[in-house]
Design a protein around this motif. Structure first.
Motif, PDB file in Angstrom:
ATOM      1  N   VAL A  20      -2.572  -0.001  -4.407  1.00 19.23           N
ATOM      2  CA  VAL A  20      -2.506  -1.280  -3.687  1.00 19.23           C
ATOM      3  C   VAL A  20      -2.073  -2.356  -4.678  1.00 19.23           C
ATOM      4  O   VAL A  20      -2.641  -2.459  -5.765  1.00 19.23           O
ATOM      5  CB  VAL A  20      -3.870  -1.652  -3.066  1.00 19.23           C
ATOM      6  N   ARG A  64       0.862  -1.186   0.000  1.00 13.62           N
ATOM      7  CA  ARG A  64       0.000   0.000   0.000  1.00 13.62           C
ATOM      8  C   ARG A  64       0.894   1.230   0.000  1.00 13.62           C
ATOM      9  O   ARG A  64       1.764   1.371   0.863  1.00 13.62           O
ATOM     10  CB  ARG A  64      -0.899   0.020   1.235  1.00 13.62           C
ATOM     11  N   ILE A  66      -9.668  -2.942   2.816  1.00  5.75           N
ATOM     12  CA  ILE A  66      -8.908  -1.724   2.533  1.00  5.75           C
ATOM     13  C   ILE A  66      -9.878  -0.665   2.018  1.00  5.75           C
ATOM     14  O   ILE A  66     -10.606  -0.892   1.047  1.00  5.75           O
ATOM     15  CB  ILE A  66      -7.796  -1.981   1.504  1.00  5.75           C
TER      16      ILE A  66
END
Length: 218
Positions: free
Chosen positions: A179, A21, A171
């Protein structure tokens, strides 16, 4: 990468799954034009249907669009690919060379749109870059969330105290967030309920013929 992580007191964490991330530094400068170009394309082109429901998906030629912002995004994607590939090699190296093939496409989710659970079987790494999204929707806490599924079979056969196994990793999208994960890791997007479009760019990377330039000291 190493398939185990040695802790202490005899504890070993085995079979880790890397998920990267990061926030793209130039996101604010590129997202406006990226969103405009994608929404214009969505009006002019029927797109394709894969795992998307009630949402639009472009053809897989996004990296060839003639936009300066695409070149910035390519740089961010290439850096992410290099970072995870170096991690997976598990070796100290001064340089890494190889062939990387990347394809990308845009997704536009409007109210009620979502993406079904799937994997990217023909890529080493897959990822998504978020261009535009409403980060929090009142009364809809899971609106537009990206969820990864525990890939280990049988983890839910018995309940373990604390429920550390199974389940999903959630997420929350945010403009500028990138990502990336192994292509074999199953994931999906929850139904989206924002007033503004949820615009993202997904990509697949296939890395071939990697060689290393070892440090002089080995």
């Amino acid at each position: 990468m190493a398939l185990d992580i040695q802790l202490n007191s005899g504890l070993l964490l085995a079979f880790p799954t890397p998920i990267l991330r990061l926030t793209v530094p130039d996101a604010d400068a590129i997202n406006g034009n990226l969103k405009k170009a994608i929404l214009e394309k969505a009006k002019a082109d029927d797109g394709t249907q894969r795992h998307n429901v009630g949402s639009w998906r472009s053809r897989e030629d996004l990296l060839s669009w003639e936009l300066a912002e695409i070149e910035v995004l390519k740089g961010a994607i290439n850096k992410a690919i290099a970072r995870l590939t170096q991690l997976s090699l598990g070796a100290k190296a001064k340089g890494m060379r190889g062939e990387v093939n990347v394809i990308a496409w845009a997704n536009v989710c409007r109210e009620g749109g979502y993406i079904k659970q799937h994997i990217h079987s023909l890529s080493n790494w897959s990822g998504v870059y978020f261009v535009s999204v409403e980060e929090a929707i009142e009364g809809k806490p899971e609106s537009g969330l990206l969820e990864f599924v525990d890939p280990r079979p049988g983890v839910n056969i018995l309940t373990t105290p604390g429920d550390p196994f199974g389940g999903t990793l959630k997420i929350r999208p945010a403009p500028g967030l990138l990502v990336m994960h192994p292509g074999w890791l199953a994931h999906y997007v929850n139904p989206y309920y924002g007033a503004d479009e949820r615009v993202s760019i997904a990509f697949n990377a296939l890395v071939k013929g990697v060689t290393l330039q070892q440090d002089a000291q080995g």
